[in-house]
Design a protein around this motif. Structure first.
Motif, PDB file in Angstrom:
ATOM      1  N   PHE A   1       2.183  -2.333   4.862  1.00 34.83           N
ATOM      2  CA  PHE A   1       1.829  -3.680   4.434  1.00 34.83           C
ATOM      3  C   PHE A   1       0.330  -3.757   4.221  1.00 34.83           C
ATOM      4  O   PHE A   1      -0.412  -2.824   4.501  1.00 34.83           O
ATOM      5  CB  PHE A   1       2.269  -4.698   5.484  1.00 34.83           C
ATOM      6  N   GLY A   2      -0.159  -4.926   3.820  1.00 38.91           N
ATOM      7  CA  GLY A   2      -1.550  -5.061   3.405  1.00 38.91           C
ATOM      8  C   GLY A   2      -2.576  -4.841   4.489  1.00 38.91           C
ATOM      9  O   GLY A   2      -3.621  -4.271   4.256  1.00 38.91           O
ATOM     10  N   ASP A   3      -2.278  -5.252   5.731  1.00 40.25           N
ATOM     11  CA  ASP A   3      -3.283  -5.226   6.781  1.00 40.25           C
ATOM     12  C   ASP A   3      -3.234  -3.902   7.524  1.00 40.25           C
ATOM     13  O   ASP A   3      -2.177  -3.349   7.765  1.00 40.25           O
ATOM     14  CB  ASP A   3      -3.019  -6.378   7.750  1.00 40.25           C
ATOM     15  N   ILE A   4      -4.396  -3.400   7.940  1.00 43.70           N
ATOM     16  CA  ILE A   4      -4.453  -2.112   8.638  1.00 43.70           C
ATOM     17  C   ILE A   4      -3.706  -2.162   9.965  1.00 43.70           C
ATOM     18  O   ILE A   4      -3.290  -1.135  10.489  1.00 43.70           O
ATOM     19  CB  ILE A   4      -5.915  -1.663   8.861  1.00 43.70           C
ATOM     20  N   SER A   5      -3.500  -3.353  10.511  1.00 42.96           N
ATOM     21  CA  SER A   5      -2.812  -3.417  11.793  1.00 42.96           C
ATOM     22  C   SER A   5      -1.345  -3.053  11.663  1.00 42.96           C
ATOM     23  O   SER A   5      -0.674  -2.792  12.659  1.00 42.96           O
ATOM     24  CB  SER A   5      -2.941  -4.812  12.401  1.00 42.96           C
ATOM     25  N   TYR A   6      -0.833  -3.003  10.446  1.00 38.40           N
ATOM     26  CA  TYR A   6       0.531  -2.558  10.241  1.00 38.40           C
ATOM     27  C   TYR A   6       0.553  -1.041  10.091  1.00 38.40           C
ATOM     28  O   TYR A   6      -0.284  -0.470   9.430  1.00 38.40           O
ATOM     29  CB  TYR A   6       1.136  -3.207   9.006  1.00 38.40           C
ATOM     30  N   GLU A   7       1.560  -0.425  10.680  1.00 42.83           N
ATOM     31  CA  GLU A   7       1.597   1.027  10.673  1.00 42.83           C
ATOM     32  C   GLU A   7       1.932   1.564   9.293  1.00 42.83           C
ATOM     33  O   GLU A   7       2.516   0.878   8.458  1.00 42.83           O
ATOM     34  CB  GLU A   7       2.638   1.540  11.665  1.00 42.83           C
ATOM     35  N   GLN A   8       1.554   2.807   9.073  1.00 43.71           N
ATOM     36  CA  GLN A   8       1.955   3.518   7.881  1.00 43.71           C
ATOM     37  C   GLN A   8       3.287   4.211   8.160  1.00 43.71           C
ATOM     38  O   GLN A   8       3.466   4.831   9.202  1.00 43.71           O
ATOM     39  CB  GLN A   8       0.894   4.534   7.465  1.00 43.71           C
TER      40      GLN A   8
ATOM     41  N   PHE B   1       0.308   5.768  -0.146  1.00 46.74           N
ATOM     42  CA  PHE B   1      -0.676   6.816   0.096  1.00 46.74           C
ATOM     43  C   PHE B   1      -0.063   8.185  -0.193  1.00 46.74           C
ATOM     44  O   PHE B   1       1.118   8.407   0.034  1.00 46.74           O
ATOM     45  CB  PHE B   1      -1.104   6.818   1.575  1.00 46.74           C
TER      46      PHE B   1
ATOM     47  N   ASN C   1       0.815  -1.209   0.000  1.00 46.15           N
ATOM     48  CA  ASN C   1       0.000   0.000   0.000  1.00 46.15           C
ATOM     49  C   ASN C   1       0.846   1.256   0.000  1.00 46.15           C
ATOM     50  O   ASN C   1       1.856   1.336   0.713  1.00 46.15           O
ATOM     51  CB  ASN C   1      -0.889   0.044   1.248  1.00 46.15           C
TER      52      ASN C   1
ATOM     53  N   PHE D   1      -4.774   6.653  -2.764  1.00 46.68           N
ATOM     54  CA  PHE D   1      -3.938   5.557  -2.313  1.00 46.68           C
ATOM     55  C   PHE D   1      -3.952   4.439  -3.333  1.00 46.68           C
ATOM     56  O   PHE D   1      -4.802   4.407  -4.239  1.00 46.68           O
ATOM     57  CB  PHE D   1      -4.332   5.070  -0.912  1.00 46.68           C
TER      58      PHE D   1
END
Lengths: 114, 113
Positions: free
Chosen positions: B95-102, B33, B31, B48
């Motif tokens: 990474f793909g999952d929202i639980s990973y930070e930007q 943005f 991802n 994004f």
């Protein structure tokens, strides 16, 4: 859709005093919550996050935030601030069905004075 | 360490010019943005991308377009710059999952005169 309100645009505080930065959110679905910090002339860095489990989350540099579902809040606190904590702090929310999209609040500038 | 780099820290352009802002990440993140940051408004998502050649509009896409031809690179294009696009532009990746930070780049401060 989600929205985030940071109630204070600036918070001046003396060194070694406690501080609370307030964040309220609105969402029709369950959420993940984040605090990011932006030091002068830098990009944002993740400070802490709430995904599930314990409602109290902590960062490595002494900040903590508590998820309060009934009050839809995620306030950030530190019992004793340092000059080096001077920065802008952003609260962010993501709905569980929002993919990877974050919605940010307007930011709070923490100014720590000696 | 994850690194997100942006092509310029400061940029000054004239009204009507075509502007390219480049962002590169080195961690193979799916991802990417683009945000703009304005005082009191926080960060607002422009576009994004969750994969090469894929893009999704954010909250304020008007006046902007994006390009993602390679996984590591995400470009923001202002087709005809206007003074109301003067702002700080931040790129991020995750990474793909929202639980990973930007992870954010240092930002590009664009001034349109």
């Amino acid at each position: 859709a989600q929205s985030v309100t940071q109630l204070d645009s600036q918070v001046p505080v003396f060194e070694e005093a406690p501080v609370e930065l307030r964040c309220n959110y609105s969402s029709s679905v369950s959420v993940y919550l984040f605090w990011y910090v932006q030091y002068p002339n830098q990009g944002l860095q993740l400070l802490l996050k709430y995904l599930s489990g314990s409602t109290l989350v902590e960062s490595i540099n002494g900040f903590e935030a508590e998820f309060n579902k009934s009050q839809t809040s995620f306030h950030l606190r530190k019992p004793s601030v340092h000059i080096s904590d001077t920065a802008e702090y952003f609260c962010a929310v993501s709905g569980l069905n929002a993919g990877n999209m974050l919605t940010f609040g307007g930011g709070t500038r923490l100014m720590v004075k000696p | 360490d994850v690194k997100v780099t942006q092509s310029s820290r400061y940029l000054v352009k004239r009204t009507g010019e075509k502007v390219f802002l480049e962002c590169v990440q080195d961690m193979d993140h799916e991802n990417m943005f683009w945000y703009r940051q304005d005082p009191g408004l926080g960060l607002r998502l422009i576009y994004f991308s969750y994969d090469v050649k894929m893009k999704e509009k954010g909250d304020i896409p008007e006046g902007y377009s994006v390009s993602r031809e390679k996984k590591e690179r995400f470009s923001l294009i202002l087709e005809s710059a206007s003074t109301n696009q003067t702002s700080m532009y931040l790129c991020a990746s995750s990474f793909g999952d929202i639980s990973y930070e930007q992870y954010f780049g240092p930002g590009t401060r664009l001034t349109v005169t």
